[in-house]
Design a protein around this motif. Structure first.
Motif, PDB file in Angstrom:
ATOM      1  N   PRO A 105       5.155 -62.705 -77.948  1.00 36.17           N
ATOM      2  CA  PRO A 105       4.474 -62.414 -79.194  1.00 36.17           C
ATOM      3  C   PRO A 105       5.059 -61.607 -79.736  1.00 36.17           C
ATOM      4  N   LEU A 106       5.313 -60.373 -79.019  1.00 36.26           N
ATOM      5  CA  LEU A 106       5.420 -59.473 -79.854  1.00 36.26           C
ATOM      6  C   LEU A 106       7.044 -58.960 -80.407  1.00 36.26           C
ATOM      7  N   ALA A 107       6.973 -58.602 -81.395  1.00 30.19           N
ATOM      8  CA  ALA A 107       8.436 -58.116 -81.765  1.00 30.19           C
ATOM      9  C   ALA A 107       9.257 -57.007 -80.834  1.00 30.19           C
ATOM     10  N   GLY A 108      10.400 -57.163 -80.391  1.00 29.12           N
ATOM     11  CA  GLY A 108      11.284 -56.557 -79.419  1.00 29.12           C
ATOM     12  C   GLY A 108      10.911 -57.389 -77.767  1.00 29.12           C
ATOM     13  N   GLN A 109      10.321 -58.432 -77.812  1.00 33.36           N
ATOM     14  CA  GLN A 109      10.448 -58.841 -76.453  1.00 33.36           C
ATOM     15  C   GLN A 109      11.367 -60.690 -77.034  1.00 33.36           C
ATOM     16  N   GLY A 110      12.654 -59.826 -77.253  1.00 31.07           N
ATOM     17  CA  GLY A 110      13.954 -61.198 -77.548  1.00 31.07           C
ATOM     18  C   GLY A 110      13.900 -61.169 -78.652  1.00 31.07           C
ATOM     19  N   TRP A 111      13.257 -60.710 -79.783  1.00 32.99           N
ATOM     20  CA  TRP A 111      12.916 -60.791 -81.543  1.00 32.99           C
ATOM     21  C   TRP A 111      12.647 -60.130 -81.890  1.00 32.99           C
ATOM     22  N   GLY A 112      13.169 -60.051 -83.493  1.00 31.81           N
ATOM     23  CA  GLY A 112      12.653 -59.126 -84.346  1.00 31.81           C
ATOM     24  C   GLY A 112      12.760 -59.486 -85.976  1.00 31.81           C
ATOM     25  N   TYR A 113      11.864 -58.251 -86.807  1.00 34.98           N
ATOM     26  CA  TYR A 113      11.852 -59.921 -88.422  1.00 34.98           C
ATOM     27  C   TYR A 113      12.387 -58.650 -89.247  1.00 34.98           C
ATOM     28  N   THR A 114      12.681 -59.011 -90.116  1.00 33.48           N
ATOM     29  CA  THR A 114      12.540 -58.413 -91.653  1.00 33.48           C
ATOM     30  C   THR A 114      11.681 -59.185 -92.513  1.00 33.48           C
ATOM     31  N   GLY A 115      11.311 -58.211 -93.333  1.00 37.40           N
ATOM     32  CA  GLY A 115      10.786 -58.913 -94.688  1.00 37.40           C
ATOM     33  C   GLY A 115      11.004 -58.150 -96.067  1.00 37.40           C
ATOM     34  N   ILE A 116      10.581 -59.407 -97.018  1.00 38.21           N
ATOM     35  CA  ILE A 116      10.318 -58.455 -98.547  1.00 38.21           C
ATOM     36  C   ILE A 116       8.392 -58.561 -98.456  1.00 38.21           C
ATOM     37  N   GLU A 268      17.809 -49.383 -95.972  1.00 33.77           N
ATOM     38  CA  GLU A 268      16.433 -50.477 -95.465  1.00 33.77           C
ATOM     39  C   GLU A 268      15.497 -51.475 -97.018  1.00 33.77           C
ATOM     40  N   ILE A 269      16.056 -51.678 -97.689  1.00 42.99           N
ATOM     41  CA  ILE A 269      16.349 -51.503 -98.915  1.00 42.99           C
ATOM     42  C   ILE A 269      15.091 -52.757 -99.499  1.00 42.99           C
ATOM     43  N   THR A 270      14.835 -53.493 -98.034  1.00 41.86           N
ATOM     44  CA  THR A 270      13.969 -54.695 -99.097  1.00 41.86           C
ATOM     45  C   THR A 270      12.355 -53.934 -98.162  1.00 41.86           C
ATOM     46  N   PHE A 271      12.520 -52.784 -97.978  1.00 37.31           N
ATOM     47  CA  PHE A 271      10.908 -51.994 -97.607  1.00 37.31           C
ATOM     48  C   PHE A 271      10.786 -52.130 -96.146  1.00 37.31           C
ATOM     49  N   CYS A 272      10.618 -53.309 -95.603  1.00 41.92           N
ATOM     50  CA  CYS A 272      10.367 -54.076 -94.318  1.00 41.92           C
ATOM     51  C   CYS A 272      12.013 -54.732 -94.259  1.00 41.92           C
ATOM     52  N   GLY A 273      13.073 -53.786 -94.631  1.00 41.31           N
ATOM     53  CA  GLY A 273      14.607 -53.949 -94.512  1.00 41.31           C
ATOM     54  C   GLY A 273      14.888 -53.899 -92.907  1.00 41.31           C
ATOM     55  N   GLN A 358      17.689 -64.841 -99.281  1.00 42.45           N
ATOM     56  CA  GLN A 358      18.556 -64.678 -97.850  1.00 42.45           C
ATOM     57  C   GLN A 358      18.926 -63.976 -98.589  1.00 42.45           C
ATOM     58  N   ALA A 359      20.164 -63.902 -99.142  1.00 46.11           N
ATOM     59  CA  ALA A 359      21.023 -62.473 -99.271  1.00 46.11           C
ATOM     60  C   ALA A 359      20.496 -60.912 -99.452  1.00 46.11           C
ATOM     61  N   TYR A 360      18.798 -60.754 -99.919  1.00 42.96           N
ATOM     62  CA  TYR A 360      18.490 -59.725 -99.586  1.00 42.96           C
ATOM     63  C   TYR A 360      18.389 -59.696 -98.026  1.00 42.96           C
ATOM     64  N   LEU A 361      17.694 -60.710 -97.836  1.00 40.71           N
ATOM     65  CA  LEU A 361      17.308 -60.399 -96.173  1.00 40.71           C
ATOM     66  C   LEU A 361      18.576 -59.047 -95.731  1.00 40.71           C
ATOM     67  N   LEU A 362      19.681 -59.783 -95.899  1.00 38.01           N
ATOM     68  CA  LEU A 362      21.166 -60.371 -94.990  1.00 38.01           C
ATOM     69  C   LEU A 362      21.203 -58.367 -95.241  1.00 38.01           C
ATOM     70  N   LEU A 363      21.029 -58.283 -96.550  1.00 40.70           N
ATOM     71  CA  LEU A 363      22.269 -56.692 -96.978  1.00 40.70           C
ATOM     72  C   LEU A 363      20.369 -55.693 -96.180  1.00 40.70           C
ATOM     73  N   GLY A 364      19.323 -56.069 -96.345  1.00 40.95           N
ATOM     74  CA  GLY A 364      18.626 -55.290 -95.494  1.00 40.95           C
ATOM     75  C   GLY A 364      18.532 -54.647 -94.023  1.00 40.95           C
ATOM     76  N   ALA A 365      19.398 -56.368 -93.437  1.00 36.29           N
ATOM     77  CA  ALA A 365      19.325 -56.060 -91.929  1.00 36.29           C
ATOM     78  C   ALA A 365      20.452 -55.742 -90.926  1.00 36.29           C
ATOM     79  N   ALA A 366      21.850 -56.416 -91.915  1.00 36.77           N
ATOM     80  CA  ALA A 366      22.825 -55.675 -91.311  1.00 36.77           C
ATOM     81  C   ALA A 366      23.505 -54.475 -91.480  1.00 36.77           C
ATOM     82  N   PRO A 367      24.012 -54.253 -90.700  1.00 35.83           N
ATOM     83  CA  PRO A 367      24.949 -52.787 -90.860  1.00 35.83           C
ATOM     84  C   PRO A 367      25.861 -52.426 -92.312  1.00 35.83           C
TER      85      PRO A 367
END
Length: 419
Positions: A105-116, A268-273, A358-367
């Motif tokens: 259930p914790l982020a880091g256990q095989g998954w993570g998240y990005t938030g706007i 990290e443009i979405t703040f939780c990006g 979706q595009a905004y989340l991608l720009l925050g998460a991708a390198p």
């Protein structure tokens, strides 16, 4: 493997651990352990919200994210012999998700998240264009991230700590609180706020209790911004193999870290990006006695980036200038020009079938790479966003045949409540 000097049990909340870290900056937060110069050690780190964000298809948790509780930091760690005026040398020997826990259930256990983040709860770099809360879950396969909420992309994570730094002195802390308080006073009702003042109710200060807890909690600085001690710099290249030189302001230096990211785009443009997660860090520390004066590093760390960046040979770059969406000319405003470059990239990606979110989340998460490309040609600064084309499962370059149309899938979950 180095000795684990700050263990975390994934079945317990951050404040219920054997050793308790902190979520504020203050010189009098006691160290949880002491290390010697030249010593290597392992530290476990909890995701910045301590499990408040979950792996599902709703964004209500992002809308209601407990911003007053962050960041959940591991430490402080005292370094034997460190004195104010020294430079603390920190080598990141390794960094990664929660070891041996590939699901849970914790982020880091095989998954993570990005938030706007919603505008009323922190906002983000483009909050006036994207005022509502959205979320994307990313699954990890080795070092590769994919998402059911942003289909058609995969990329290698450049894993790094978003936050690491030394404790401020009492004088430096007072300077932070004064200047940030003065800024807040210029527009105290702004949403989102101009800065975050001390907030005692949700402070976590190790094992402190009673009057000492109350005194420190009332003075301690929030961990959201980067400052002279390092802190929440969110530098994606501060990855495995990085060497950092931190100013030392208190006896022992009192080094702390957390806010691990599986991947992040510049800004990290979405703040939780970033792709937020818990995990581990292997570190080695050393000292340069009197190094702050010797090298002129009286504030703000300098560092030598690691060499594990994913390698891309082709990029699609977008530029922006310091003109508002309403057509108002601003003078050499690089913050604005980077916003405009990001918005141009987002608009471009919607032509392939992605929603703007979706595009905004991608720009925050991708390198992605963000650059100040021109800061001298009045009145327009020019900023650029470099998007690696290889992260897409299709050809994202302009062509005479027109943009490929993707299936956007379920899309990025949006919170039901308006911002």
């Amino acid at each position: 493997m180095p000795d684990v000097i700050f263990p975390l049990d994934s079945n317990k909340k951050f404040e219920d651990q054997e050793l308790v870290g902190h979520n504020r900056w203050h010189p009098d937060i006691p160290a949880v352990a002491t290390v010697k110069p030249g010593e290597s050690f392992r530290v476990h780190c909890r995701e910045w919200f301590d499990g408040a964000i979950v792996n599902d298809d709703s964004a209500e948790d992002v809308l209601n994210a407990p911003l007053l509780t962050v960041h959940k930091l591991s430490g402080p760690f005292a370094v034997e012999g460190a004195k104010p005026g020294d430079l603390l040398v920190v080598d990141i020997l390794d960094v990664g998700p929660i070891p041996q826990e590939d699901s849970g259930p914790l982020a880091g256990q095989g998954w993570g998240y990005t938030g706007i983040f919603a505008k009323k709860n922190g906002g983000g770099f483009l909050t006036d264009v994207f005022p509502d809360a959205y979320k994307a879950i990313w699954d990890f396969t080795g070092q590769v991230a994919t998402s059911r909420h942003v289909p058609g992309v995969s990329f290698t994570g450049l894993i790094h700590p978003g936050l690491m730094g030394t404790a401020p002195s009492a004088a430096l802390l007072a300077k932070w609180n004064k200047r940030e308080g003065d800024l807040i006073a210029t527009d105290p009702n702004r949403v989102p706020p101009l800065a975050l003042p001390p907030e005692a109710e949700h402070a976590v200060l190790g094992r402190l209790e009673g009057d000492e807890f109350n005194r420190i909690a009332a003075e301690a600085a929030r961990t959201a911004p980067p400052r002279e001690n390092g802190g929440n710099q969110d530098i994606k290249n501060m990855s495995k193999g990085t060497r950092i030189f931190y100013p030392v302001f208190v006896d022992g230096a009192n080094l702390s870290m957390g806010d691990l990211h599986f991947s992040q785009g510049d800004g990290e443009i979405t703040f939780c990006g970033a792709i937020e997660m818990g995990g581990f860090m292997d570190l080695r520390v050393d000292l340069i006695k009197g190094g702050m004066d010797t090298y002129g590093v009286s504030e703000n760390a300098i560092f030598m980036p690691g060499i594990v960046d994913p390698r891309f040979s082709e990029w699609l770059a977008f530029s922006g200038t310091s003109v508002t969406l309403d057509g108002e000319q601003k003078y050499l405003d690089s913050h604005l020009s980077y916003q405009r470059a990001c918005l141009h990239a987002i608009d471009y990606l919607t032509k392939f079938g992605y929603s703007p979110e979706q595009a905004y989340l991608l720009l925050g998460a991708a390198p992605i790479e963000g650059r100040l490309s021109g800061v001298v040609d009045i009145p327009n600064s020019c900023s650029t966003v470099y998007l690696p084309t290889a992260i897409f499962d299709f050809d994202v370059r302009p062509s005479a045949s027109g943009p490929h149309q993707i299936n956007p899938g379920m899309g990025a979950p949006k919170a039901n409540n308006p911002a």
